[in-house]
Design an enzyme around this catalytic site. Structure first.
Site, mmCIF file in Angstrom:
data_model
loop_
_atom_site.group_PDB
_atom_site.id
_atom_site.type_symbol
_atom_site.label_atom_id
_atom_site.label_comp_id
_atom_site.label_asym_id
_atom_site.label_seq_id
_atom_site.Cartn_x
_atom_site.Cartn_y
_atom_site.Cartn_z
ATOM 1 N N HIS A 241 0.833 -1.201 0.000
ATOM 2 C CA HIS A 241 0.000 0.000 0.000
ATOM 3 C C HIS A 241 0.868 1.252 0.000
ATOM 4 C CE1 HIS A 241 -3.978 1.516 -0.024
ATOM 5 N NE2 HIS A 241 -4.517 0.597 0.750
ATOM 6 N N ASP B 184 -8.167 -11.863 -17.110
ATOM 7 C CA ASP B 184 -8.046 -13.120 -17.862
ATOM 8 C C ASP B 184 -6.575 -13.407 -18.160
ATOM 9 O OD1 ASP B 184 -8.166 -15.259 -19.583
ATOM 10 O OD2 ASP B 184 -9.406 -14.264 -21.092
#
Length: 449
Positions: free
Chosen positions: A176, A390
């Site tokens: 982060h 994908d």
């Protein structure tokens, strides 16, 4: 306290019974080309200084049917993913570096940790289990919200999990300190693209660094957002298309809000259920605030679309009257506060950055919920199509985020045919939260396995 400990120990025994994780391999993946010396130092912004050493943990599940012949060749899967990961790290080079100090990441190509494990369970038993401890087996144990983890595990840790049934899960824990959920989505999207088409030509990400929110001056120490996982569990609630339509219709008819969004109606319902906990704990209605985190990139028209960093802020929806704590009125308040938010100069008035700077001047500490225990934090990922990532095997059958970082918060994710709300609670608060009749009128919990 004893009952809480007993519950957690019971869950741990259950996890051990249902699925065991067998470590396989662990290695560092370096960028496919050395990072130029001109990019050696990555400067942290004010918002990044305020992040503890936690990760943005996102997981994707792919079934045996999607993998086809690949399901019989796990070594081939890992080799393909490791090769494309190396190419991805050439573009996203700060994630292969290390934290140099409170202001800087050194982009020294030390690499990203790539872990492989075997989970001795069918994928369906993990992905659909209501206990978040079981779902979180696809993440490196104890890593996603460990506040000091990069000192031991680097700025990016990725895990490939194999299931007994032949399916796999790919999880990313990206620091982060470098980027937010939007940044992680683009990393995943590009990693998937380079897995599908190894020679794909992708646009380079733009690293915002401290160009928008300069780091604190010398002598000032940033307060930090930490994670507190003690007693924190993640409850998962599913909203089908028909349930969402019914919820939106109910809100529109009773509030007059035109075309309420998925985030508005779901966050209002979840907020109302949280407020019931505050009332039960105190014996009377308590003023409560819903905090929405928001992507701020749209306020900077010159930023490239693939801008990587923590470019976020928040706006608040306070409810001071018990009569206003119903879903249509909460949605009206959200819409009103959102209009105020979008109409102001968020470039100069980033609320989160201002809070951090003011607390730093006072030498104060910043808690995750900002001001009080009756604030509830919403992070919506509905604008990030993670369910479409994908790698060459089709869209994931499920996406997920790890349990944490604190109670009194929730995340909203698109699962394609339905929307999932991952709500962070304490075990003892669950019955009160779920006592609201509207929750299960418009949502469903995962069935107990």
């Amino acid at each position: 306290m004893g009952s809480k400990l007993c519950i957690r120990q019971t869950w741990k025994r259950l996890v051990h019974t249902i699925a065991q994780v067998q470590p396989l391999t662990e290695k560092l993946i370096k960028p496919s080309s050395p990072t130029p010396s001109t990019h050696r130092l990555h400067k942290l912004s004010l918002l990044e200084q305020a992040q503890t050493h936690t990760y943005v943990p996102i997981g994707l599940f792919y079934s045996k049917e999607q993998l086809g012949e690949f399901s019989n060749h796990p070594t081939q899967i890992s080799n393909i993913l490791a090769t494309s990961l190396s190419k991805t790290l050439e573009l996203y080079y700060p994630y292969a570096g290390c934290l140099k100090d409170r202001r800087t990441i050194e982009c020294n190509d030390v690499g990203a940790k790539f872990v492989q494990v075997k989970i001795n369970s069918p994928m369906s038993q993990v992905v659909n289990h209501p206990n978040s401890d079981i779902k979180d087996l696809i993440f490196p144990k104890g890593l996603p919200w460990a506040n000091d983890s990069p000192h031991y595990d680097g700025l990016s840790v990725l895990q490939l999990s194999y299931f007994d049934c032949g399916g796999i899960a790919i999880s990313t824990c990206l620091s982060h300190k470098i980027g937010d959920g939007y940044s992680v989505y683009h990393f995943l999207k590009d990693w998937a693209a380079l897995t599908r088409v190894p020679n794909a030509i992708l646009s380079s990400p733009y690293f915002v660094q401290d160009s928008l929110y300069p780091s604190l001056p010398d002598g000032m120490v940033s307060p930090e957002f930490g994670s507190v996982l003690d007693g924190c569990i993640q409850k998962r609630y599913m909203f089908s298309s028909s349930q969402l339509r019914a919820l939106k219709t109910y809100v529109a008819e009773d509030s007059g809000v035109q075309n309420p969004t998925r985030t508005e109606v779901i966050s209002a319902l979840i907020f109302k259920c949280f407020a019931a906990i505050a009332k039960a704990n105190s014996g009377s209605f308590r003023n409560s605030t819903l905090v929405h985190f928001a992507n701020e990139r749209g306020f900077y028209p010159n930023l490239p679309s693939k801008s990587i960093g923590n470019v976020i802020t928040n706006f608040c929806i306070p409810i001071a009257k018990e009569g206003d704590m119903n879903v249509p009125k909460i949605v009206s308040s959200i819409r009103r506060e959102k209009q105020v938010f979008y109409n102001k100069d968020n470039v100069k008035k980033n609320k989160w950055a201002t809070d951090i700077y003011e607390l730093a001047k006072k030498g104060g500490e910043l808690s995750y919920s900002l001001d009080s225990e009756n604030e509830y934090v919403c992070t919506s990922l509905l604008q990030l199509p993670l369910h479409e990532v994908d790698f060459g095997w089709g869209k994931p059958v499920r996406t997920t985020i790890a349990n944490g970082p604190n109670t009194n918060g929730f995340g909203i994710m698109d699962q394609g045919s339905e929307v999932e709300a991952c709500v962070l609670l304490t075990e003892q608060d669950v019955p009160v939260f779920e006592s609201d009749a509207q929750l299960f009128k418009f949502a469903s919990s995962l069935p107990n396995n």
